[in-house]
Design a protein around this motif. Structure first.
Motif, short mmCIF file in Angstrom:
data_model
loop_
_atom_site.label_atom_id
_atom_site.label_comp_id
_atom_site.label_asym_id
_atom_site.label_seq_id
_atom_site.Cartn_x
_atom_site.Cartn_y
_atom_site.Cartn_z
N ASP A 1 83.40 6.75 41.63
CA ASP A 1 84.01 7.65 42.61
C ASP A 1 83.13 7.81 43.85
O ASP A 1 83.62 7.99 44.95
N LEU A 2 81.82 7.75 43.63
CA LEU A 2 80.85 8.02 44.68
C LEU A 2 79.80 6.92 44.71
O LEU A 2 79.28 6.51 43.66
N PHE A 3 79.48 6.45 45.92
CA PHE A 3 78.48 5.40 46.11
C PHE A 3 77.39 5.93 47.04
O PHE A 3 77.69 6.49 48.10
N ILE A 4 76.13 5.75 46.63
CA ILE A 4 75.00 6.17 47.46
C ILE A 4 74.23 4.94 47.88
O ILE A 4 73.69 4.21 47.04
N ILE A 5 74.18 4.69 49.18
CA ILE A 5 73.42 3.55 49.72
C ILE A 5 72.01 4.05 50.04
O ILE A 5 71.80 4.78 51.01
N ALA A 6 71.05 3.67 49.20
CA ALA A 6 69.67 4.17 49.34
C ALA A 6 68.67 3.02 49.36
O ALA A 6 67.51 3.19 48.99
N ASN A 7 69.11 1.84 49.77
CA ASN A 7 68.21 0.69 49.85
C ASN A 7 67.50 0.68 51.20
O ASN A 7 67.59 1.63 51.98
N ILE A 8 66.80 -0.41 51.51
CA ILE A 8 66.07 -0.51 52.78
C ILE A 8 67.03 -0.36 53.95
O ILE A 8 68.16 -0.88 53.92
N THR A 9 66.59 0.32 55.00
CA THR A 9 67.46 0.62 56.15
C THR A 9 68.14 -0.62 56.71
O THR A 9 69.32 -0.60 57.05
N ILE B 1 63.65 8.04 47.45
CA ILE B 1 64.82 8.88 47.73
C ILE B 1 65.95 8.59 46.74
O ILE B 1 66.69 9.48 46.34
N GLY B 2 66.06 7.32 46.30
CA GLY B 2 67.07 6.99 45.29
C GLY B 2 66.85 7.76 43.99
O GLY B 2 67.80 8.22 43.35
N LYS B 3 65.58 7.92 43.61
CA LYS B 3 65.24 8.68 42.41
C LYS B 3 65.63 10.15 42.55
O LYS B 3 66.11 10.77 41.60
N LYS B 4 65.44 10.70 43.74
CA LYS B 4 65.81 12.10 43.97
C LYS B 4 67.34 12.27 43.89
O LYS B 4 67.83 13.25 43.33
N HIS B 5 68.05 11.31 44.46
CA HIS B 5 69.52 11.35 44.35
C HIS B 5 69.94 11.30 42.88
O HIS B 5 70.85 12.03 42.45
N PHE B 6 69.29 10.44 42.12
CA PHE B 6 69.61 10.27 40.69
C PHE B 6 69.46 11.60 39.94
O PHE B 6 70.36 12.03 39.21
N GLY C 1 69.83 0.93 45.35
CA GLY C 1 68.46 1.10 45.81
C GLY C 1 67.81 2.25 45.06
O GLY C 1 68.40 3.33 44.94
N PHE C 2 66.60 2.00 44.53
CA PHE C 2 65.99 3.02 43.68
C PHE C 2 64.53 3.26 44.03
O PHE C 2 63.65 3.23 43.20
N GLY C 3 64.31 3.49 45.33
CA GLY C 3 62.99 3.92 45.79
C GLY C 3 62.84 5.42 45.60
O GLY C 3 63.56 6.03 44.81
N GLU D 1 71.80 16.24 37.18
CA GLU D 1 71.81 17.66 36.83
C GLU D 1 73.15 18.32 37.17
O GLU D 1 73.55 19.30 36.54
N LEU D 2 73.86 17.76 38.16
CA LEU D 2 75.17 18.30 38.51
C LEU D 2 76.28 17.80 37.58
O LEU D 2 77.43 18.19 37.73
N GLY D 3 75.92 16.92 36.64
CA GLY D 3 76.89 16.46 35.65
C GLY D 3 77.55 15.13 35.96
O GLY D 3 78.47 14.71 35.26
N PHE D 4 77.10 14.43 37.01
CA PHE D 4 77.63 13.11 37.31
C PHE D 4 77.10 12.10 36.29
O PHE D 4 75.97 12.21 35.81
N LEU D 5 77.90 11.09 36.01
CA LEU D 5 77.42 9.90 35.30
C LEU D 5 76.92 8.95 36.38
O LEU D 5 77.68 8.58 37.28
N VAL D 6 75.66 8.55 36.29
CA VAL D 6 75.04 7.80 37.39
C VAL D 6 74.51 6.46 36.89
O VAL D 6 73.75 6.39 35.93
N ASP D 7 74.90 5.38 37.58
CA ASP D 7 74.34 4.05 37.32
C ASP D 7 73.56 3.60 38.55
O ASP D 7 73.66 4.19 39.63
N ILE D 8 72.76 2.53 38.38
CA ILE D 8 71.80 2.12 39.40
C ILE D 8 71.90 0.62 39.68
O ILE D 8 72.05 -0.18 38.75
N VAL D 9 71.80 0.27 40.96
CA VAL D 9 71.62 -1.13 41.36
C VAL D 9 70.23 -1.25 41.96
O VAL D 9 69.92 -0.62 42.98
N SER D 10 69.36 -2.05 41.31
CA SER D 10 67.99 -2.20 41.81
C SER D 10 67.37 -3.48 41.28
O SER D 10 67.39 -3.73 40.07
N LYS D 11 66.82 -4.26 42.19
CA LYS D 11 66.12 -5.49 41.79
C LYS D 11 64.70 -5.18 41.32
O LYS D 11 64.10 -5.98 40.60
N SER D 12 64.14 -4.05 41.72
CA SER D 12 62.73 -3.76 41.46
C SER D 12 62.52 -2.61 40.48
O SER D 12 61.41 -2.12 40.36
#
Length: 301
Positions: A58-66, A11-16, A7-9, A21-32
């Motif tokens: 290693d880490l999953f962030i669920i940031a899609n619609i509630t 809040i998803g962008k803020k997580h990204f 989810g990349f609304g 900046e903390l050095g994580f490699l981050v990928d995204i799942v988003s239809k939109s």
């Protein structure tokens, strides 16, 4: 470490950005997902969770619609082991029986626990001396985001929107400070001129073992404020989360003040640092379900 944001609304962008900046490699799942400032970042975009090799992360962030949180959490928890899952708040749109595999660490992103004002407040007070507390968040939904507020999920009850869930940080903080809470009285209403079908006003009167607690939330206030007030026999402590200020008042009108540097981005990073340490202050699945049970009780009158 490698993270996947689902989810990349807004809040998803803020997580990204915080993770990047903390050095994580981050990928995204988003239809939109649309081309944006994030194009310069190194990431892989997936249109669907089925396309992803989950073992790579290693880490999953669920940031899609509630209303999609439950399904997404269920899929992840069944298909990964020894990973960390962070669910954006609220956990679900209502209390739902979710039975974790216990193979993964699951946390909910109630990030205000890691705001430096809240951390200081926690250290300053003896909770047993507090007899009344008030948590207030007054805001104006049309100013929240750049898009038309009527098109946002916050405006739509069927997507899990509504002020009680949207601003449930205050409910989480009440539990965080006072642990066990009982609902004495609750109002969860749509009362303003806003063109939405979700609730825009919540008032909760709660009690703990020794204190009375009031929580007031709204979407329609043109006076923007976010405060916590704690009252004891000797002092009143005011925490202003918009102006990043903590004031302590005594019986003789003396005031001690402290100002902080804080914003959502820094607080997100503080939360991620806590996740790396398995910090005991992180919101657990059980704690998040207590919030939902209280919301359900208030919603049902």
């Amino acid at each position: 470490m490698k993270a996947l944001i689902i989810g990349f609304g807004s809040i998803g962008k803020k997580h990204f950005l915080a993770l990047n900046e903390l050095g994580f490699l981050v990928d995204i799942v988003s239809k939109s997902y649309k081309f944006s400032i994030y194009e310069g970042k190194n990431f892989t975009l997936f249109k669907d969770l089925n396309e992803v090799n989950l073992k790579e992360y290693d880490l999953f962030i669920i940031a899609n619609i509630t209303t999609d949180h439950f399904k997404t959490l269920e899929i992840l928890d069944k298909n990964i082991k020894e990973k960390t899952i962070l669910v954006e708040k609220p956990l679900f749109e209502k209390d739902i029986n979710f039975f974790p595999s216990k193979n993964n660490k699951i946390y909910i992103a109630y990030l205000l626990r890691f705001n430096p004002l809240i951390k200081d407040l926690k250290n300053l007070i003896d909770i047993n001396e507090i007899y009344f507390a008030k948590f207030v968040c007054n805001s104006y939904l049309p100013n929240w985001r750049k898009i038309d507020y009527r098109q946002n999920y916050s405006a739509k009850k069927e997507l899990g929107g509504g002020v009680m869930l949207d601003l449930s940080h205050e409910i989480d903080l009440a539990f965080y400070f006072f642990k066990d809470l009982n609902l004495e009285f609750g109002q969860n209403l749509k009362i303003s001129e806003l063109e939405i079908n979700s609730d825009d006003f919540t008032f909760l009167a709660l009690n703990s073992k020794k204190a009375k607690i009031h929580i007031e939330l709204d979407y329609f206030s043109k006076l923007n404020q976010r405060k916590i007030l704690f009252h004891s026999k000797e002092k009143t402590i005011e925490t202003d989360l918009i102006h990043n200020k903590l004031n302590i008042y005594d019986k003789f009108n003396n005031i001690k003040s402290k100002t902080y540097e804080s914003n959502t981005f820094k607080t997100l990073q503080n939360m991620y640092k806590a996740i790396l340490k398995d910090d005991e202050n992180l919101c657990t699945l059980e704690e998040a379900r207590k919030i939902l049970k209280l919301c359900d009780e208030a919603r049902n009158g």
